[in-house]
Design a protein around this motif. Sequence first.
Motif, PDB file in Angstrom:
ATOM      1  N   GLY A 122      35.312  46.430  45.791  1.00  0.00           N
ATOM      2  CA  GLY A 122      34.093  47.221  45.872  1.00  0.00           C
ATOM      3  C   GLY A 122      34.109  48.282  46.949  1.00  0.00           C
ATOM      4  N   GLU A 123      35.163  48.324  47.770  1.00  0.00           N
ATOM      5  CA  GLU A 123      35.208  49.261  48.894  1.00  0.00           C
ATOM      6  C   GLU A 123      36.547  49.978  49.007  1.00  0.00           C
ATOM      7  OE1 GLU A 123      34.259  46.935  52.311  1.00  0.00           O
ATOM      8  OE2 GLU A 123      32.164  46.645  51.746  1.00  0.00           O
ATOM      9  N   SER A 208      45.453  56.947  37.602  1.00  0.00           N
ATOM     10  CA  SER A 208      45.497  56.547  36.193  1.00  0.00           C
ATOM     11  C   SER A 208      44.209  55.790  35.884  1.00  0.00           C
ATOM     12  CB  SER A 208      46.707  55.647  35.957  1.00  0.00           C
ATOM     13  OG  SER A 208      46.636  55.018  34.695  1.00  0.00           O
ATOM     14  N   TYR A 209      43.642  56.018  34.702  1.00  0.00           N
ATOM     15  CA  TYR A 209      42.314  55.439  34.449  1.00  0.00           C
ATOM     16  C   TYR A 209      42.324  53.918  34.434  1.00  0.00           C
ATOM     17  CZ  TYR A 209      42.861  54.466  29.357  1.00  0.00           C
ATOM     18  OH  TYR A 209      43.223  53.971  28.131  1.00  0.00           O
ATOM     19  N   THR A 210      43.442  53.293  34.077  1.00  0.00           N
ATOM     20  CA  THR A 210      43.468  51.828  34.108  1.00  0.00           C
ATOM     21  C   THR A 210      43.460  51.317  35.545  1.00  0.00           C
ATOM     22  OG1 THR A 210      45.894  51.682  34.005  1.00  0.00           O
ATOM     23  CG2 THR A 210      44.692  51.753  31.913  1.00  0.00           C
ATOM     24  N   ASN A 211      44.112  52.040  36.459  1.00  0.00           N
ATOM     25  CA  ASN A 211      44.075  51.633  37.868  1.00  0.00           C
ATOM     26  C   ASN A 211      42.709  51.894  38.495  1.00  0.00           C
ATOM     27  OD1 ASN A 211      46.673  50.576  38.129  1.00  0.00           O
ATOM     28  ND2 ASN A 211      47.579  52.569  38.579  1.00  0.00           N
ATOM     29  N   ILE A 212      42.065  52.992  38.105  1.00  0.00           N
ATOM     30  CA  ILE A 212      40.699  53.244  38.578  1.00  0.00           C
ATOM     31  C   ILE A 212      39.786  52.094  38.165  1.00  0.00           C
ATOM     32  CG2 ILE A 212      38.672  54.740  38.340  1.00  0.00           C
ATOM     33  CD1 ILE A 212      40.598  57.097  37.909  1.00  0.00           C
ATOM     34  N   LEU A 213      39.886  51.696  36.896  1.00  0.00           N
ATOM     35  CA  LEU A 213      39.019  50.622  36.391  1.00  0.00           C
ATOM     36  C   LEU A 213      39.343  49.278  37.025  1.00  0.00           C
ATOM     37  CD1 LEU A 213      38.958  51.734  32.661  1.00  0.00           C
ATOM     38  CD2 LEU A 213      36.984  51.637  34.197  1.00  0.00           C
ATOM     39  N   SER A 214      40.612  49.033  37.306  1.00  0.00           N
ATOM     40  CA  SER A 214      40.982  47.782  37.962  1.00  0.00           C
ATOM     41  C   SER A 214      40.320  47.684  39.332  1.00  0.00           C
ATOM     42  CB  SER A 214      42.502  47.689  38.105  1.00  0.00           C
ATOM     43  OG  SER A 214      42.885  46.519  38.790  1.00  0.00           O
ATOM     44  N   ARG A 215      40.299  48.786  40.077  1.00  0.00           N
ATOM     45  CA  ARG A 215      39.630  48.770  41.385  1.00  0.00           C
ATOM     46  C   ARG A 215      38.126  48.560  41.233  1.00  0.00           C
ATOM     47  NH1 ARG A 215      42.934  53.248  42.018  1.00  0.00           N
ATOM     48  NH2 ARG A 215      41.210  54.742  41.990  1.00  0.00           N
ATOM     49  N   LEU A 217      36.350  47.171  38.747  1.00  0.00           N
ATOM     50  CA  LEU A 217      35.940  45.890  38.187  1.00  0.00           C
ATOM     51  C   LEU A 217      36.544  44.707  38.939  1.00  0.00           C
ATOM     52  CD1 LEU A 217      35.223  47.899  35.854  1.00  0.00           C
ATOM     53  CD2 LEU A 217      35.805  46.063  34.264  1.00  0.00           C
ATOM     54  N   HIS A 218      37.515  44.985  39.810  1.00  0.00           N
ATOM     55  CA  HIS A 218      38.232  43.949  40.555  1.00  0.00           C
ATOM     56  C   HIS A 218      38.790  42.886  39.611  1.00  0.00           C
ATOM     57  CE1 HIS A 218      39.698  42.110  44.098  1.00  0.00           C
ATOM     58  NE2 HIS A 218      38.967  41.033  44.019  1.00  0.00           N
ATOM     59  N   LEU A 219      39.518  43.389  38.619  1.00  0.00           N
ATOM     60  CA  LEU A 219      40.193  42.545  37.643  1.00  0.00           C
ATOM     61  C   LEU A 219      41.620  43.051  37.455  1.00  0.00           C
ATOM     62  CD1 LEU A 219      37.483  42.231  34.826  1.00  0.00           C
ATOM     63  CD2 LEU A 219      38.143  40.444  36.437  1.00  0.00           C
ATOM     64  N   GLU A 220      42.482  42.166  36.985  1.00  0.00           N
ATOM     65  CA  GLU A 220      43.838  42.577  36.658  1.00  0.00           C
ATOM     66  C   GLU A 220      43.835  43.290  35.306  1.00  0.00           C
ATOM     67  OE1 GLU A 220      48.377  40.764  36.260  1.00  0.00           O
ATOM     68  OE2 GLU A 220      46.658  39.389  36.372  1.00  0.00           O
ATOM     69  N   PHE A 221      44.501  44.434  35.261  1.00  0.00           N
ATOM     70  CA  PHE A 221      44.669  45.193  34.028  1.00  0.00           C
ATOM     71  C   PHE A 221      46.136  45.172  33.636  1.00  0.00           C
ATOM     72  CE2 PHE A 221      40.446  46.403  34.598  1.00  0.00           C
ATOM     73  CZ  PHE A 221      40.003  47.278  33.614  1.00  0.00           C
ATOM     74  N   ILE A 222      46.399  44.928  32.360  1.00  0.00           N
ATOM     75  CA  ILE A 222      47.750  44.968  31.834  1.00  0.00           C
ATOM     76  C   ILE A 222      47.890  46.252  31.019  1.00  0.00           C
ATOM     77  CG2 ILE A 222      49.485  43.822  30.427  1.00  0.00           C
ATOM     78  CD1 ILE A 222      48.672  42.240  32.918  1.00  0.00           C
ATOM     79  N   ARG A 366      32.136  46.442  31.260  1.00  0.00           N
ATOM     80  CA  ARG A 366      31.215  45.535  31.960  1.00  0.00           C
ATOM     81  C   ARG A 366      30.320  44.798  30.961  1.00  0.00           C
ATOM     82  NH1 ARG A 366      31.207  45.770  37.383  1.00  0.00           N
ATOM     83  NH2 ARG A 366      32.076  47.617  38.414  1.00  0.00           N
ATOM     84  N   GLN A 367      29.843  45.521  29.956  1.00  0.00           N
ATOM     85  CA  GLN A 367      28.977  44.909  28.956  1.00  0.00           C
ATOM     86  C   GLN A 367      29.727  43.871  28.141  1.00  0.00           C
ATOM     87  OE1 GLN A 367      25.530  45.606  28.224  1.00  0.00           O
ATOM     88  NE2 GLN A 367      25.805  43.724  27.030  1.00  0.00           N
ATOM     89  N   VAL A 368      30.901  44.242  27.653  1.00  0.00           N
ATOM     90  CA  VAL A 368      31.673  43.353  26.784  1.00  0.00           C
ATOM     91  C   VAL A 368      32.149  42.120  27.543  1.00  0.00           C
ATOM     92  CG1 VAL A 368      33.865  43.163  25.561  1.00  0.00           C
ATOM     93  CG2 VAL A 368      32.381  45.121  25.148  1.00  0.00           C
ATOM     94  N   ILE A 369      32.685  42.339  28.749  1.00  0.00           N
ATOM     95  CA  ILE A 369      33.184  41.200  29.532  1.00  0.00           C
ATOM     96  C   ILE A 369      32.030  40.327  29.991  1.00  0.00           C
ATOM     97  CG2 ILE A 369      34.392  40.552  31.651  1.00  0.00           C
ATOM     98  CD1 ILE A 369      36.063  43.131  31.299  1.00  0.00           C
ATOM     99  N   GLY A 370      30.909  40.961  30.340  1.00  0.00           N
ATOM    100  CA  GLY A 370      29.738  40.189  30.744  1.00  0.00           C
ATOM    101  C   GLY A 370      29.186  39.347  29.613  1.00  0.00           C
ATOM    102  N   ASP A 371      29.160  39.901  28.403  1.00  0.00           N
ATOM    103  CA  ASP A 371      28.689  39.137  27.245  1.00  0.00           C
ATOM    104  C   ASP A 371      29.602  37.963  26.973  1.00  0.00           C
ATOM    105  OD1 ASP A 371      26.620  40.897  26.954  1.00  0.00           O
ATOM    106  OD2 ASP A 371      27.486  41.985  25.257  1.00  0.00           O
TER     107      ASP A 371
END
Length: 378
Positions: A122-123, A208-215, A217-222, A366-371
Amino acid sequence: MVQNNSPEPEKVSPFQLDQNMKIDNAKADELIWLSPLEEPFRVSGFAWFDTERIYRRLPAVPEVPVRPEVDTLANCTSGGQIRFRTDSRNVSVRVRLTAGSGMYHMPSTGECGVDAYIGGPGEWKHAGTARFQPGQAEYESSLFTVEDRKARSFLLNMPLYQGVEEIWIGTEPGAEVLAPDPYDSSARVVIYGTSITQGGCASRPGMSYTNILSRRLHLEFINLGFSGNGKGEPELAELAAQISEPACLVIDYEANCGGTEAYRQTLPRYIEIYRKFHPEVPIILVSRIPHGAESFMPEFREGRLERKKFQMELIRELTEAGDPNLTFVDGSDWLGDDPGETTVDGVHPTDLGFKLMADRLEPVLRQVIGDMAAAARR
């Protein structure tokens, strides 16, 4: 005719005149070099890493046939991350690549470089990017240097378009190195796609957009983006299905599909194969971002809209047939009114383009993973 006998001026590259662009790794000999293969480092982004201990995006020897192009591109370390905490005032890297940089439209720092973030979940803030000469297959570079000694969380993003044979982390003698904060969940986001998914043409790996999203969401992206070779082969669906604990699967290979008729053949089969292994894992189907030349090459737009219609119809049909965990996301407006201004060549996003893509995909994830998480708790 008057002869000019004055000496020819020395040719100097502009970067040689700017001390801020100087490549200086003078303190490398004073560091302790540690392997991220050892504790307490955490390497993520490689689904088979725990068993094979190599920086590769597919198994070393896949159980299913894989085209040579895909097999080679799997060695590119896009999405690979190294996480740890340390109180070292200097953090450096020593890298041995499979080859040096050579792309005409992508900076060497994105193709072959490593960048660093500090701060923690988050930071995260960008803290440094490796400095090296274009074409170098081996380099040492400082990523982070400060005066105060305190424990900090580090995230290093690995090269997007080159393989890494060895990488070492340099810290000060006596510095403490600790395990990083765990991800918010052990579930992993799997993204299958094209050169854009692989990160072409980010200026550095962290953009890279997958690395941006990993930061975020604080999740591992493959990252299963294969440049020019994301064609939706059944074998790649099987390999994606082998990845354990998927939070969701994002499918974004339209740009490499080979045309609408080929896409009509490969996409339903890809989803069908993945569903055999993961009946309830959310699948997000993304239509491609527009080509920057659509305003003067209408056939590009016509083909994209034709495939978009097919994608929407397919998701509707599969949903009505009893699969509630499918989501279609329209990428048509992700890059704004003038997509070409957010790309290098009309196709591959700049850092701005990748940020815009991440901005649009983040709320969907966030919506899909949260659901999914909410359903699991019920």
